[in-house]
Design a protein around this motif. Structure first.
Motif, PDB file in Angstrom:
ATOM      1  N   GLU A   4      49.215  49.426  51.267  1.00  0.00           N
ATOM      2  CA  GLU A   4      47.796  49.576  51.585  1.00  0.00           C
ATOM      3  C   GLU A   4      46.938  49.482  50.329  1.00  0.00           C
ATOM      4  OE1 GLU A   4      47.110  53.108  53.922  1.00  0.00           O
ATOM      5  OE2 GLU A   4      48.806  52.639  55.222  1.00  0.00           O
ATOM      6  N   ARG A   6      47.734  47.829  47.590  1.00  0.00           N
ATOM      7  CA  ARG A   6      47.760  46.413  47.188  1.00  0.00           C
ATOM      8  C   ARG A   6      46.780  45.604  48.034  1.00  0.00           C
ATOM      9  NH1 ARG A   6      53.274  42.826  46.389  1.00  0.00           N
ATOM     10  NH2 ARG A   6      52.295  40.799  46.130  1.00  0.00           N
ATOM     11  N   GLN A   7      46.763  45.826  49.347  1.00  0.00           N
ATOM     12  CA  GLN A   7      45.841  45.100  50.223  1.00  0.00           C
ATOM     13  C   GLN A   7      44.385  45.422  49.891  1.00  0.00           C
ATOM     14  OE1 GLN A   7      46.277  42.621  51.984  1.00  0.00           O
ATOM     15  NE2 GLN A   7      48.453  42.619  52.343  1.00  0.00           N
ATOM     16  N   ALA A   8      44.088  46.689  49.619  1.00  0.00           N
ATOM     17  CA  ALA A   8      42.713  47.087  49.288  1.00  0.00           C
ATOM     18  C   ALA A   8      42.240  46.420  48.004  1.00  0.00           C
ATOM     19  CB  ALA A   8      42.615  48.603  49.175  1.00  0.00           C
ATOM     20  N   LEU A  10      43.415  43.600  46.757  1.00  0.00           N
ATOM     21  CA  LEU A  10      43.267  42.170  47.027  1.00  0.00           C
ATOM     22  C   LEU A  10      41.979  41.861  47.778  1.00  0.00           C
ATOM     23  CD1 LEU A  10      46.921  41.175  47.897  1.00  0.00           C
ATOM     24  CD2 LEU A  10      45.593  40.477  45.905  1.00  0.00           C
ATOM     25  N   GLU A  11      41.592  42.730  48.700  1.00  0.00           N
ATOM     26  CA  GLU A  11      40.344  42.521  49.433  1.00  0.00           C
ATOM     27  C   GLU A  11      39.134  42.603  48.503  1.00  0.00           C
ATOM     28  OE1 GLU A  11      40.288  45.259  52.708  1.00  0.00           O
ATOM     29  OE2 GLU A  11      42.070  44.351  53.609  1.00  0.00           O
ATOM     30  N   ALA A  12      39.215  43.439  47.481  1.00  0.00           N
ATOM     31  CA  ALA A  12      38.108  43.602  46.539  1.00  0.00           C
ATOM     32  C   ALA A  12      38.143  42.570  45.406  1.00  0.00           C
ATOM     33  CB  ALA A  12      38.134  45.010  45.947  1.00  0.00           C
ATOM     34  N   SER A  14      38.443  38.948  43.342  1.00  0.00           N
ATOM     35  CA  SER A  14      37.792  37.646  43.480  1.00  0.00           C
ATOM     36  C   SER A  14      38.748  36.663  44.162  1.00  0.00           C
ATOM     37  CB  SER A  14      37.392  37.120  42.102  1.00  0.00           C
ATOM     38  OG  SER A  14      38.546  36.827  41.339  1.00  0.00           O
ATOM     39  N   PRO A  15      38.212  35.622  44.780  1.00  0.00           N
ATOM     40  CA  PRO A  15      39.073  34.642  45.450  1.00  0.00           C
ATOM     41  C   PRO A  15      40.127  34.020  44.518  1.00  0.00           C
ATOM     42  CG  PRO A  15      36.786  34.298  46.081  1.00  0.00           C
ATOM     43  CD  PRO A  15      36.790  35.333  44.993  1.00  0.00           C
ATOM     44  N   ARG A  18      42.940  36.484  44.258  1.00  0.00           N
ATOM     45  CA  ARG A  18      43.689  36.579  45.515  1.00  0.00           C
ATOM     46  C   ARG A  18      44.713  35.454  45.603  1.00  0.00           C
ATOM     47  NH1 ARG A  18      38.863  37.309  49.545  1.00  0.00           N
ATOM     48  NH2 ARG A  18      37.725  37.523  47.645  1.00  0.00           N
ATOM     49  N   GLU A  21      48.049  36.066  43.536  1.00  0.00           N
ATOM     50  CA  GLU A  21      48.873  37.231  43.870  1.00  0.00           C
ATOM     51  C   GLU A  21      50.372  36.945  43.720  1.00  0.00           C
ATOM     52  OE1 GLU A  21      49.859  40.202  47.614  1.00  0.00           O
ATOM     53  OE2 GLU A  21      48.691  38.380  47.957  1.00  0.00           O
TER      54      GLU A  21
END
Length: 74
Positions: A4, A6-8, A10-12, A14-15, A18, A21
């Protein structure tokens, strides 16, 4: 919980970060200590959690300029 985090991150992120990764995860995985040859020290869930936290920390540090600290009570 590590997944969770790691996902948070990645969501924040920059493209561009992402998209990086997987290469970051590969570099982090190479830096981790090797698993015992007989597999006796292998704990896949624990190893994945460590990888998730370290990838999140690296992306947060480089892309966002922040240190990611996770405290786990014992």
């Amino acid at each position: 919980m590590a997944q969770e985090v790691r996902q948070a991150v990645l969501e924040a992120a920059s493209p561009v970060w992402r998209q990086t990764e997987d290469p970051v995860a590969g570099r982090v995985r190479l830096a981790l200590p090797p698993v015992a040859a007989d597999g006796s020290a292998s704990q896949p869930d624990r190893e994945q959690a460590i990888l998730d936290v370290l990838v999140a920390r690296e992306i947060a540090r480089i892309d966002m300029g922040i240190d990611l600290v996770i405290a786990q009570p014992r």
